[in-house]
Design an enzyme around this catalytic site. Structure first.
Site, PDB file in Angstrom:
ATOM      1  N   GLY A  88       0.704  -1.091  -0.020  1.00  0.00           N
ATOM      2  CA  GLY A  88      -0.017   0.046   0.012  1.00  0.00           C
ATOM      3  C   GLY A  88       0.782   1.204   0.062  1.00  0.00           C
ATOM      4  O   GLY A  88       1.753   1.221  -0.683  1.00  0.00           O
ATOM      5  N   SER A 121       5.825  -5.079  -1.065  1.00  0.00           N
ATOM      6  CA  SER A 121       5.733  -3.752  -1.488  1.00  0.00           C
ATOM      7  C   SER A 121       6.021  -2.957  -0.319  1.00  0.00           C
ATOM      8  O   SER A 121       7.281  -2.783   0.298  1.00  0.00           O
ATOM      9  CB  SER A 121       4.425  -3.626  -2.087  1.00  0.00           C
ATOM     10  OG  SER A 121       4.483  -1.915  -2.575  1.00  0.00           O
ATOM     11  N   ALA A 122       5.190  -2.153   0.202  1.00  0.00           N
ATOM     12  CA  ALA A 122       5.362  -1.201   1.409  1.00  0.00           C
ATOM     13  C   ALA A 122       5.988  -2.033   2.519  1.00  0.00           C
ATOM     14  O   ALA A 122       6.574  -1.679   3.278  1.00  0.00           O
ATOM     15  CB  ALA A 122       4.276  -0.499   1.824  1.00  0.00           C
ATOM     16  N   HIS A 158       9.076  -3.089  -6.739  1.00  0.00           N
ATOM     17  CA  HIS A 158       8.257  -2.591  -7.956  1.00  0.00           C
ATOM     18  C   HIS A 158       9.415  -2.043  -9.010  1.00  0.00           C
ATOM     19  O   HIS A 158       8.787  -1.210  -9.806  1.00  0.00           O
ATOM     20  CB  HIS A 158       7.304  -1.850  -7.846  1.00  0.00           C
ATOM     21  CG  HIS A 158       6.037  -2.230  -6.918  1.00  0.00           C
ATOM     22  ND1 HIS A 158       5.128  -3.140  -7.189  1.00  0.00           N
ATOM     23  CD2 HIS A 158       5.883  -1.805  -5.563  1.00  0.00           C
ATOM     24  CE1 HIS A 158       4.384  -3.275  -6.256  1.00  0.00           C
ATOM     25  NE2 HIS A 158       4.782  -2.455  -5.315  1.00  0.00           N
ATOM     26  N   GLU A 193       8.986  -7.014 -10.080  1.00  0.00           N
ATOM     27  CA  GLU A 193       7.942  -7.474 -10.038  1.00  0.00           C
ATOM     28  C   GLU A 193       8.144  -9.094 -10.039  1.00  0.00           C
ATOM     29  O   GLU A 193       8.794  -9.596 -10.820  1.00  0.00           O
ATOM     30  CB  GLU A 193       6.771  -7.194 -10.992  1.00  0.00           C
ATOM     31  CG  GLU A 193       6.591  -5.867 -11.142  1.00  0.00           C
ATOM     32  CD  GLU A 193       5.865  -4.872  -9.929  1.00  0.00           C
ATOM     33  OE1 GLU A 193       6.230  -5.272  -8.749  1.00  0.00           O
ATOM     34  OE2 GLU A 193       4.776  -4.560 -10.014  1.00  0.00           O
TER      35      GLU A 193
END
Length: 241
Positions: A88, A121-122, A158, A193
């Protein structure tokens, strides 16, 4: 220590969350007989915390409870069998980790009780020393840069090295190079990714669902791409595979 640091939560075309890393995640869960996990969903801004917990329960086959239901978030971490930290917005996530006094409890759970940490991700960003190499906008006015610091090197999830036609701003490579110029003693690992870094005990390994490599950025050095973690042997205190 057991860390699974994923660049992203889903690959293009995948319907299941964490699908590309499921085999590795379930191997960790099975080896430790883990039946439940605590989800830290603070990075989610436009998604529902409980819906994310349900999706993870279905994907991983264990009971996943969102930490926002806990009367005392630190106690929830202290009793967790596994810690999941969702993707997020990294700025929101890191701010709420600090506001809820969760930095030290997570550090102790992972380092002292050997609780697996799975972040994407985060959730990958905040596992490093700081969130200075996130791609996200600082959506909070009150922001904190230091993060959990379980992994000793900055990561850029990413990562993409494409130059979009018509885009006149800096490429990702240029942005990361700027970071290294300002912080010449630090390096940045760029994860594409569908890739992840896994720390298991004292061993560090790399996996890519697309059979792609990762890049390492260092100030004043050529950017190179690697398929295994031997290139990180001088940067991390782990045995690189």
């Amino acid at each position: 220590m057991e860390l699974l640091l994923l660049s992203n939560g889903k690959l293009s075309g995948e319907s299941e969350l964490l699908g590309y890393a499921k085999e590795r995640i379930q191997a960790v869960l099975k080896s430790r007989a883990i039946t439940s996990a605590v989800l830290v969903p603070y990075a989610l801004i436009r998604s529902d915390y409980d819906e994310r917990a349900t999706a993870l329960s279905q994907a991983l086959g264990i009971e996943v409870t969102s930490i926002h239901h806990a009367d005392n978030p630190a106690d929830a971490i202290a009793s967790a069998q596994c810690i999941l930290i969702s993707g997020g917005n990294t700025w929101m996530l890191n701010q709420l980790l600090h506001e809820n006094s969760l930095i030290v409890p997570i550090q102790r759970a992972v380092r002292e009780r050997n609780v697996p940490y799975i972040g994407w991700s985060a959730g990958c960003n905040v596992a490093t020393p700081s969130i200075r190499t996130t791609n996200d906008m600082p959506v909070r006015n009150s922001v904190v840069l230091p993060s959990i610091g379980l992994f000793p090197v900055q990561i850029n999830p990413h990562y993409i090295d494409a130059h979009v036609s018509g885009h006149m701003g800096e490429t990702r490579d240029e942005r990361i190079a700027e970071f290294c110029a300002v912080n010449p003693s630090e390096s940045v690992i760029a994860l594409r990714e569908g890739s992840l870094l896994q720390v298991s005990g004292n061993d560090l390994s790399y996996f890519s669902a697309k059979d792609q490599g990762f890049k390492v950025f260092r100030h004043g050095q050529d950017i190179e791409e690697y398929q295994d973690t031997q290139a990180l042997s001088g940067l991390v205190p782990f045995t690189c595979r």
